[in-house]
Design a protein around this motif. Sequence first.
Motif, PDB file in Angstrom:
ATOM      1  N   GLN A  78       0.800  -1.228   0.000  1.00 38.11           N
ATOM      2  CA  GLN A  78       0.000   0.000   0.000  1.00 38.11           C
ATOM      3  C   GLN A  78       0.837   1.284   0.000  1.00 38.11           C
ATOM      4  O   GLN A  78       0.312   2.360  -0.284  1.00 38.11           O
ATOM      5  CB  GLN A  78      -0.941  -0.003   1.216  1.00 38.11           C
ATOM      6  N   GLY A 104       0.286   7.451  -0.679  1.00 38.08           N
ATOM      7  CA  GLY A 104      -1.027   7.336  -0.051  1.00 38.08           C
ATOM      8  C   GLY A 104      -1.499   8.657   0.524  1.00 38.08           C
ATOM      9  O   GLY A 104      -0.883   9.712   0.336  1.00 38.08           O
ATOM     10  N   TYR A 117      -3.742   4.246   8.447  1.00 41.50           N
ATOM     11  CA  TYR A 117      -3.050   4.184   7.159  1.00 41.50           C
ATOM     12  C   TYR A 117      -1.542   4.044   7.361  1.00 41.50           C
ATOM     13  O   TYR A 117      -0.970   4.685   8.246  1.00 41.50           O
ATOM     14  CB  TYR A 117      -3.296   5.455   6.340  1.00 41.50           C
ATOM     15  N   ASN A 170      -8.882   6.523   1.438  1.00 36.93           N
ATOM     16  CA  ASN A 170      -7.724   5.638   1.307  1.00 36.93           C
ATOM     17  C   ASN A 170      -7.202   5.610  -0.136  1.00 36.93           C
ATOM     18  O   ASN A 170      -6.883   4.558  -0.677  1.00 36.93           O
ATOM     19  CB  ASN A 170      -8.132   4.231   1.767  1.00 36.93           C
TER      20      ASN A 170
END
Length: 316
Positions: A78, A104, A117, A170
């Motif tokens: 991610q 991100g 996150y 997100n």
Amino acid sequence: MSAIPSVNLEDFLSDDPKRKEQFTKSIGGAFEDIGFVALSGHFLSEDLVKNLYSEIKQFFGQSQDVKDSYEIEGIGGQRGYTSFGKEHAKGKKEGDLKEFWHFGQYVENNPKLEAEYPANVIVRELPEFNIVGKETYKMLEKTAKYVLRALALHLNLEETYFDEWIKNGNSILRPIHYPPITSEPKNAVRAAAHGDINLITLLMGAHGKGLQVKNHKGEWVDAIARPDQLMINVGDMLSRLTNNKLKSTIHQVVNPPRELWGTSRYSIPFFMHPVSEMPLNCLDNCIDETNPKQFEDTTAGNYLNERLIELGLVKK
């Protein structure tokens, strides 16, 4: 010529109600039909685009050891670097012929999400890399907000319906490098046929052949944008929410002809995700006798995790 319709976001942002209404009608119709649109009038400046390409080419041009040092274990890819061939399309065993980076969300005034996150990864060798990446992220997020406002109006919702769900969402900015092809790929392409997971995707770098979209007749259509345009498509989350009224279209990036194998390709999608709590239950006004409810109730967070497992990025 590309068969993808073109729209200009300046029409939606204008003070002219007719221009705004026409934009809403055009983008809504395109997303009901082929699920893709080429958009100009966005918030990315030419200089920002130029600087971003310069930075990502420098990053992907570094040694494999340097790049590998930014591949972070345990976060499902991610943030940071994901190495060549690691991601594959749903239902495929062969890895895609690409490497990529993830920027991100830059969370504002929400400690809970800051903790939830993963942190963005700082590239020490390139002092401008993260600065330019953040600015691009913000401008694409701003563009996506207004596209979603137009879609909310098309769906007979409040114009700001999506605003609360996408704030601190997100979302992911993914610079991709498709390296030169050095030998005959075994059943692998640069990006195998797939649908995106998220609400909408804003793609930089769809210039020239490579990206293809599958239309309702099952035909592959070239999706080619002008240098000043973003290619925007519906993701699976928005398709679920609208009970497939807005179509999440299957697309792929095919390998170039053999004479162009020695060239790299770069593309930069921005995947607009909501916060995990957003319900993806089919909207009541998208369900009727001719189009009964097609999807089970779920949340964006649960759906994302399920899909990341299918893509091989998260282990069960």
